[in-house]
Scaffold this motif. Structure first.
Motif, short mmCIF file in Angstrom:
data_model
loop_
_atom_site.label_atom_id
_atom_site.label_comp_id
_atom_site.label_asym_id
_atom_site.label_seq_id
_atom_site.Cartn_x
_atom_site.Cartn_y
_atom_site.Cartn_z
N ASP A 121 -9.99 -8.39 -15.83
CA ASP A 121 -10.38 -8.42 -14.44
C ASP A 121 -9.27 -7.76 -13.45
N TRP A 122 -9.61 -6.76 -12.64
CA TRP A 122 -8.86 -6.32 -11.94
C TRP A 122 -8.30 -7.21 -10.58
N ARG A 123 -9.00 -8.13 -10.35
CA ARG A 123 -8.61 -8.99 -9.34
C ARG A 123 -7.31 -9.65 -9.78
N PHE A 124 -7.38 -10.15 -10.96
CA PHE A 124 -6.04 -11.04 -11.47
C PHE A 124 -5.04 -10.17 -11.98
N CYS A 164 -3.46 -4.55 -4.47
CA CYS A 164 -4.68 -5.19 -4.62
C CYS A 164 -5.37 -4.51 -6.00
N GLY A 165 -6.40 -5.26 -6.52
CA GLY A 165 -6.75 -4.89 -7.82
C GLY A 165 -7.53 -3.40 -7.68
N ARG A 208 0.68 -1.01 -0.12
CA ARG A 208 -0.10 -0.01 -0.10
C ARG A 208 0.91 1.01 -0.11
N GLY A 209 0.38 2.33 -0.17
CA GLY A 209 1.02 3.59 -0.06
C GLY A 209 1.13 3.94 -1.47
N GLU A 210 2.32 5.15 -1.70
CA GLU A 210 2.42 5.55 -2.98
C GLU A 210 3.02 4.67 -4.05
#
Length: 298
Positions: free
Chosen positions: A65-68, A78-79, A43-45
């Motif tokens: 698919d953003w998930r994969f 994460c997507g 996470r983060g920048e």
DNA sequence: AAGTGAAGCAACCGCGGCGTT
DNA sequence: CAACGCCGCGGTTGCTTCACT
């Protein structure tokens, strides 16, 4: 041998100096890597490397698919985060930099009709993301309108509302009623919710952009009189509700039927289908007509 | 030069809508 | 028809930069 009493404060100073230095130059991410979630997602920048990976992947495979996408693109994100980064920053044609006065005028005009429907507003402004528009509104335009005596939610001069609100506060004997601010937060938030409720009915996923354009180009709502009548009715209804003791957040009490009735009165529900929205006609909403938003203010 | 607050920006979080099973 | 999961949206937070004192 230096006594521990002398070493300890020096160590503390040294560590805090290093920490400040790393923080200042964004080296902290290297010295102390951000682990992120327990599942390993970062996470983060975003780093340049991550940007490159995301762009390279989408260039080849497109948006699926953003998930994969993250694992396939070699990203530990994460997507959702990838989608946000792409839409707001990496997407081709995305416009960065300052908003022009014309763009600001367009935002204000659309906001006066659509409320906080940033995605819908963004569709009318190619190159600008909803997040960009939302940020600019919250950080700049909203405050500017407030400074000039215009309620950013209703887009009406605040003086009338202030008088009404003050009378409400006078009537209300409860100590919980704030008299410090000339504007009741409940009214403001209520108005916002009402506008959003109206907007929800005519925009976004439920109806297409073309339909919104139709609404905006409808003469029945482009006329200043029509708009004022609508808001006058709004204020009358608001006044009636203020008279009642058991309703503090009046607009929350509006049901679908009442909202529809109000929308019909201001001509939103019975719109025609012709024409294209013209930002230059934003005076129609009374904001500029009132003379409170002169050129020098923009 | 240092401190402080405002402004601007990027990103995350939670919720609701919608499609699928 | 209900349950579930994903996506998109709007609200919010946190960080950086800038202007002012």
């Amino acid at each position: 041998m230096v006594p521990i009493k002398q070493v300890f404060p020096m160590g503390v100073i040294f560590i805090s100096a290093v920490y400040s230095f790393c923080l200042r130059f964004k080296w902290l991410a290297i010295v102390v890597p951000y682990v992120g979630d327990s599942d390993g997602t970062k996470r983060g920048e975003w780093t340049e490397e991550e940007d490159r990976k995301l762009v390279a992947y989408i260039d080849v495979y497109g948006i699926g698919d953003w998930r994969f996408l993250p694992p396939k693109a070699g990203l530990q994100r994460c997507g959702k985060s990838c989608r946000l980064r792409w839409l707001n920053y990496l997407r081709p044609g995305v416009k960065k930099g300052k908003f022009t006065p014309q763009e600001e005028e367009t935002i204000i005009s659309f906001h006066s009709i659509l409320g906080n429907r940033w995605a819908t507003i963004a569709q009318q402004m190619p190159g600008r993301s909803d997040n960009d528009i939302k940020n600019h509104w919250n950080s700049c335009l909203k405050k500017r309108l407030e400074r000039n005596g215009i309620d950013p939610m209703t887009h009406q001069p605040m003086i009338n509302l202030a008088v009404k609100t003050q009378s409400f506060n006078t009537d209300c004997g409860s100590s919980s009623c704030s008299t410090a601010s000339p504007f009741s937060s409940s009214f403001s938030s209520g108005s916002a919710r009402l506008l959003n409720k109206i907007a929800t009915g005519i925009s976004s996923r439920q109806h297409g952009v073309d339909r919104i354009k139709n609404i905006l180009s409808d003469p029945s709502i482009t006329s200043i009189n029509g708009q004022e009548e609508g808001f006058e009715q709004l204020k009358i209804d608001h006044g009636k509700m203020l008279a009642s003791d058991d309703q503090t957040d009046d607009f929350l009490m509006w049901d679908e039927e009442k909202t529809r009735h109000f929308m019909e009165e201001i001509g939103v529900m019975d719109f025609q289908t012709n024409g294209v929205y013209n930002p230059s006609s934003s005076a129609q909403y009374g904001v500029y007509e009132s003379g409170l938003l002169d050129d020098h203010l923009i």
